[in-house]
Enzyme design. Structure first.
Site, PDB file in Angstrom:
ATOM      1  N   ASP A  53      15.330  18.502   1.466  1.00 42.12           N
ATOM      2  CA  ASP A  53      16.601  18.149   1.806  1.00 42.12           C
ATOM      3  C   ASP A  53      16.939  19.206   2.596  1.00 42.12           C
ATOM      4  OD1 ASP A  53      18.179  16.505   2.989  1.00 42.12           O
ATOM      5  OD2 ASP A  53      19.675  16.111   1.598  1.00 42.12           O
ATOM      6  N   ASN A  55      19.930  17.791   5.313  1.00 38.03           N
ATOM      7  CA  ASN A  55      21.449  18.235   5.963  1.00 38.03           C
ATOM      8  C   ASN A  55      21.786  16.575   5.099  1.00 38.03           C
ATOM      9  OD1 ASN A  55      19.758  15.305   5.786  1.00 38.03           O
ATOM     10  ND2 ASN A  55      19.723  14.554   7.804  1.00 38.03           N
ATOM     11  N   ASP A  57      21.584  14.262   3.063  1.00 41.04           N
ATOM     12  CA  ASP A  57      21.884  12.748   2.562  1.00 41.04           C
ATOM     13  C   ASP A  57      20.698  11.951   1.723  1.00 41.04           C
ATOM     14  OD1 ASP A  57      19.095  13.607   3.839  1.00 41.04           O
ATOM     15  OD2 ASP A  57      19.107  12.113   5.262  1.00 41.04           O
ATOM     16  N   ASP A  61      13.140  16.199   4.412  1.00 36.67           N
ATOM     17  CA  ASP A  61      12.521  16.327   5.888  1.00 36.67           C
ATOM     18  C   ASP A  61      12.183  16.968   6.181  1.00 36.67           C
ATOM     19  OD1 ASP A  61      14.867  17.677   5.759  1.00 36.67           O
ATOM     20  OD2 ASP A  61      15.835  16.583   5.671  1.00 36.67           O
ATOM     21  N   ASP A 130      -1.832  12.312   6.770  1.00 29.46           N
ATOM     22  CA  ASP A 130      -2.026  10.819   6.590  1.00 29.46           C
ATOM     23  C   ASP A 130      -2.792  10.320   7.159  1.00 29.46           C
ATOM     24  OD1 ASP A 130      -1.937   9.208   3.511  1.00 29.46           O
ATOM     25  OD2 ASP A 130      -1.067  10.313   2.903  1.00 29.46           O
ATOM     26  N   ASP A 232      -6.240   6.691   4.108  1.00 28.02           N
ATOM     27  CA  ASP A 232      -5.668   6.164   3.066  1.00 28.02           C
ATOM     28  C   ASP A 232      -6.766   4.565   2.369  1.00 28.02           C
ATOM     29  OD1 ASP A 232      -3.446   5.484   0.692  1.00 28.02           O
ATOM     30  OD2 ASP A 232      -2.949   4.308   2.122  1.00 28.02           O
ATOM     31  N   GLU A 286      -9.817   8.685   0.442  1.00 28.58           N
ATOM     32  CA  GLU A 286      -9.445   8.455  -0.541  1.00 28.58           C
ATOM     33  C   GLU A 286     -10.526   7.201  -1.402  1.00 28.58           C
ATOM     34  OE1 GLU A 286      -6.337   5.616  -0.649  1.00 28.58           O
ATOM     35  OE2 GLU A 286      -5.470   6.848  -3.267  1.00 28.58           O
ATOM     36  N   HIS A 353       0.290  11.719  -5.869  1.00 28.24           N
ATOM     37  CA  HIS A 353       2.254  11.531  -5.734  1.00 28.24           C
ATOM     38  C   HIS A 353       1.619   9.680  -6.522  1.00 28.24           C
ATOM     39  CE1 HIS A 353      -0.714   9.886  -2.420  1.00 28.24           C
ATOM     40  NE2 HIS A 353       0.390   9.192  -2.222  1.00 28.24           N
ATOM     41  N   ASP A 354       0.699   9.518  -6.433  1.00 33.94           N
ATOM     42  CA  ASP A 354      -0.131   8.711  -6.728  1.00 33.94           C
ATOM     43  C   ASP A 354      -0.243   8.395  -8.807  1.00 33.94           C
ATOM     44  OD1 ASP A 354      -0.015   7.242  -4.575  1.00 33.94           O
ATOM     45  OD2 ASP A 354      -1.763   6.706  -4.427  1.00 33.94           O
TER      46      ASP A 354
HETATM   47  O1  TEU Z   1      -3.374   4.663  -2.811  1.00 33.44           O
HETATM   48  C1  TEU Z   1      -4.794   3.227  -3.066  1.00 33.44           C
HETATM   49  C2  TEU Z   1      -4.668   2.925  -3.706  1.00 33.44           C
HETATM   50  O2  TEU Z   1      -6.085   2.677  -3.973  1.00 33.44           O
HETATM   51  C3  TEU Z   1      -4.579   3.552  -4.927  1.00 33.44           C
HETATM   52  O3  TEU Z   1      -4.459   4.726  -5.370  1.00 33.44           O
HETATM   53  C4  TEU Z   1      -3.235   3.662  -4.947  1.00 33.44           C
HETATM   54  O4  TEU Z   1      -2.403   3.801  -6.006  1.00 33.44           O
HETATM   55  C5  TEU Z   1      -3.314   1.615  -6.154  1.00 33.44           C
HETATM   56  O5  TEU Z   1      -4.006   0.853  -6.044  1.00 33.44           O
HETATM   57  C6  TEU Z   1      -1.248   1.102  -6.174  1.00 33.44           C
HETATM   58  O6  TEU Z   1      -1.883   1.145  -7.459  1.00 33.44           O
HETATM   59  C7  TEU Z   1      -2.851   4.809  -1.050  1.00 33.44           C
HETATM   60  C8  TEU Z   1      -2.162   5.564  -1.460  1.00 33.44           C
HETATM   61  O7  TEU Z   1      -2.484   6.792  -1.939  1.00 33.44           O
HETATM   62  C9  TEU Z   1      -0.432   4.435  -2.399  1.00 33.44           C
HETATM   63  O8  TEU Z   1       0.382   5.349  -2.905  1.00 33.44           O
HETATM   64  C10 TEU Z   1       0.162   4.158  -1.191  1.00 33.44           C
HETATM   65  O9  TEU Z   1       1.037   2.934  -1.798  1.00 33.44           O
HETATM   66  C11 TEU Z   1      -1.430   3.102  -1.157  1.00 33.44           C
HETATM   67  O10 TEU Z   1      -2.759   3.162  -0.425  1.00 33.44           O
HETATM   68  C12 TEU Z   1      -1.138   1.750  -0.571  1.00 33.44           C
HETATM   69  O11 TEU Z   1      -1.187   2.568   0.945  1.00 33.44           O
HETATM   70 CA    CA Z   2      17.279  14.746   5.233  1.00 33.81          CA
END
Ligand code: TEU
Ligand code: CA
Length: 581
Positions: A53, A55, A57, A61, A130, A232, A286, A353-354
């Site tokens: 971050d 700034n 908040d 960013d 993305d 995605d 993905e 991140h998933d």
């Molecule tokens: O993920 C799509 C996806 O199918 C999974 O890995 C997803 O995390 C899962 O189905 C949801 O429980 C992508 C992105 O990586 C994810 O962060 C998004 O939430 C999702 O698409 C929707 O855009």
């Molecule tokens: Ca910020």
């Protein structure tokens, strides 16, 4: 527990059959061809909301990222993949886009973006964005128009089912509080489709006008100079617009059922002709394909579609109530490697991140083993064939946050899952327990820069709590230790750059049945290396197979020494890369 897992598993963990080659007899590598830059790069996945971050908040960013460019360069990685930074109401942290040509104001301005891109290019870093076009946000202008009237020219940008036809055939949604993918909209007396949250209506790829809009926005970013897209949920974009009933569809198999809809590859080939082929870029889809054969359809160079995909089977191995079996992990990685041995290319990753943090899931995050096991996992990622992806923080060995209360969670998947369990009278404590292992928020906590307040991420209140272990686990501390997880990552990544055998060499699994040791060779012409990884918290003795005599010192070792001989005496989570004669 099984039921609970379903609510929290956030992967497209496709339930794949276990057949296929064990990889003992691999075909010879294909003819030498000039590799694409995207094969030889290492990708660093950066989650902008949680990186830095600038700034106060509490939200990461673009200027924050800019301030950390020297750090990114110091890692030695070649490519940064940014999670979505487009305008978004943030129902799903930027995966619900309301304007594909604007930067999310919380993240900065277009000027900031352009400066960031320049700053990356100046440092030899490529930038991959993305591309989220299975769905938009319900706040996108297209959807506002589409919803306003059945006559709108934007009506067919989305999927609508007129209510006079009755209830639409069942479709499941990943994030919906009732899991129903159809949402009734009284304005035009029709249902719209949303595979993800109710605020993420699915775009209609059958409509050529929509496809042209997507190609145009792709050109918009590519013409700014970005170096590629991570696409995605792309395997979901193709749908039969008549929505025939899907007999046998249920809460566990819908992801497989939605995969690979009609005309998916027509769309990709069209996209390639109209956009991708005109730029020297990296493209990665993905979750494409339910098995290696389907995944190959995306990346077989002769088909002119994409460069690579990433599958969910390996990360899925760890998403079980019991601890995973190493033999399963080996089988999955080996099966996918052998499928791409002749042509095509794949991604190698263990965290995102998933996913929960890789060290908590595949390693051992107890203080005694955290560093060694994180180094082992990074050794693995950087010595496999395919393009490695490092999720930000994994180069420090960051761990799951394991929040105690639902109030600490921010992810729509966790929050709506909680509502669902509650509505069904399920056990909320059990659900919270499963979130501690599987929630996506485990890997979305702020990057741990130093031991100051909020780990140096923000001077304000962070949008999600910092993992309390930031005092021992942070970048500043690791800079000072030559043998830190961070410095080991740099070493491993340098090794990969120096030795083409680690990028392109043929992979051969050894000792497939060993439940503790993952060992393999990589071979490219005369160059040959042996990788031995002790995936356990106990010492292991491993007999080096005949004909694989290591020559000289290890190229990489996460312990100061290695007791070698006909048997390697491996320490807990020891990981070594050994050159062979
Ligand atoms: O993920 C799509 C996806 O199918 C999974 O890995 C997803 O995390 C899962 O189905 C949801 O429980 C992508 C992105 O990586 C994810 O962060 C998004 O939430 C999702 O698409 C929707 O855009
Ligand atoms: Ca910020």
């Amino acid at each position: 527990m099984k039921q609970l897992l379903l609510y929290v598993l956030v992967t497209c963990a496709v339930l794949l059959s276990t057949g296929g080659s064990r990889g003992q007899q691999l075909p010879a590598p294909g003819p030498a061809k000039k590799p694409g830059w995207w094969q030889e790069t290492v990708v660093y996945q950066l989650y902008p909301r949680s990186f830095q971050d600038s700034n106060g908040d509490g939200i990461g960013d673009l200027r924050g990222i800019m301030a950390r460019l020297d750090y990114l360069q110091s890692l030695g990685v070649g490519t940064i993949w940014l999670n979505p930074i487009y305008a978004s109401p943030n129902d799903d942290n930027g995966y619900d886009i309301s304007d594909y040509r604007q930067i999310m104001p919380e993240f900065g301005t277009m000027q900031d973006f352009e400066a960031l891109l320049r700053g990356m290019h100046e440092r030899g870093l490529k930038l991959v964005m993305d591309l989220v076009v299975n769905h938009s946000s319900e706040e996108h202008e297209w959807f506002k128009q589409s919803r306003s009237s059945r006559q709108s020219p934007y009506r067919n940008y989305y999927y609508w089912w007129p209510a006079e036809k009755g209830t639409p055939p069942a479709r499941y949604s990943t994030f919906d509080v009732s899991r129903n993918a159809w949402q009734y909209d009284s304005l035009t007396n029709a249902y719209y489709l949303h595979y993800f949250s109710v605020k993420q209506p699915d775009l209609n790829w059958n409509n050529p006008a929509l496809r042209q809009e997507v190609y145009s926005l792709m050109r918009f970013w590519l013409d700014k100079g970005i170096d590629g897209f991570r696409m995605d949920a792309f395997q979901f974009v193709a749908k039969d617009p008549t929505f025939p009933p899907m007999p046998g569809l249920n809460e566990t198999n819908y992801i497989n059922a939605y995969n690979h809809g009609p005309r998916l590859h027509d769309y990709l080939q069209e996209m390639n002709r109209e956009v991708l082929s005109k730029y020297n870029i990296m493209t990665v889809a993905e979750g494409a394909g339910r098995n290696p054969t389907e995944a190959m359809l995306f990346v077989d160079p002769a088909r002119r579609e994409l460069n690579m995909t990433y599958h969910f089977e390996a990360v899925g191995v760890g998403n079980t109530p019991e601890r995973y079996q190493l033999t399963d992990l080996k089988r999955v990685f080996t099966r996918w490697d052998s499928a791409f041995a002749q042509k095509g290319w794949q991604s190698i990753y263990l965290g995102s991140h998933d996913q929960p943090r890789m060290v908590s899931k595949f390693g051992d995050d107890r203080p005694a083993f955290r560093a060694a096991s994180a180094k082992l996992l990074n050794t693995f990622l950087l010595t496999m064939r395919g393009t490695p992806y490092c999720y930000n923080g994994d180069e420090l060995g960051m761990t799951n946050s394991r929040f105690a209360s639902i109030a600490d969670y921010r992810d729509v998947a966790a929050l709506n899952g909680y509502q669902l369990v509650k509505a069904q009278g399920g056990s909320l404590p059990a659900y919270l327990q499963s979130l501690q292992r599987f929630s996506r928020d485990n890997s979305r906590t702020p990057f741990q820069w130093d031991a100051s307040t909020n780990a140096g991420f923000t001077t304000g209140t962070p949008w999600i709590n910092v993992n309390p272990n930031y005092t021992p686990v942070n970048r500043a501390a690791q800079e000072k230790q030559p043998d830190s997880v961070l410095n080991h990552f740099r070493q491993a990544q340098r090794l990969r750059q120096q030795h083409r055998v680690l990028v392109h060499g043929q992979y051969q699994l050894l000792d497939a049945a060993n439940p503790n040791i993952y060992a393999y060779t990589r071979t490219l012409g005369p160059a040959r290396v042996l990788v031995v990884l002790n995936f356990s918290a106990s010492p292991q003795s491993w007999g080096v197979p005949a004909g694989l005599a290591p020559s000289g010192q290890p190229w990489l070792n996460n312990y100061p020494t290695l007791a070698a001989g006909p048997f390697l005496a491996l320490q807990p989570w020891q990981a070594v890369v050994l050159p062979l004669h």
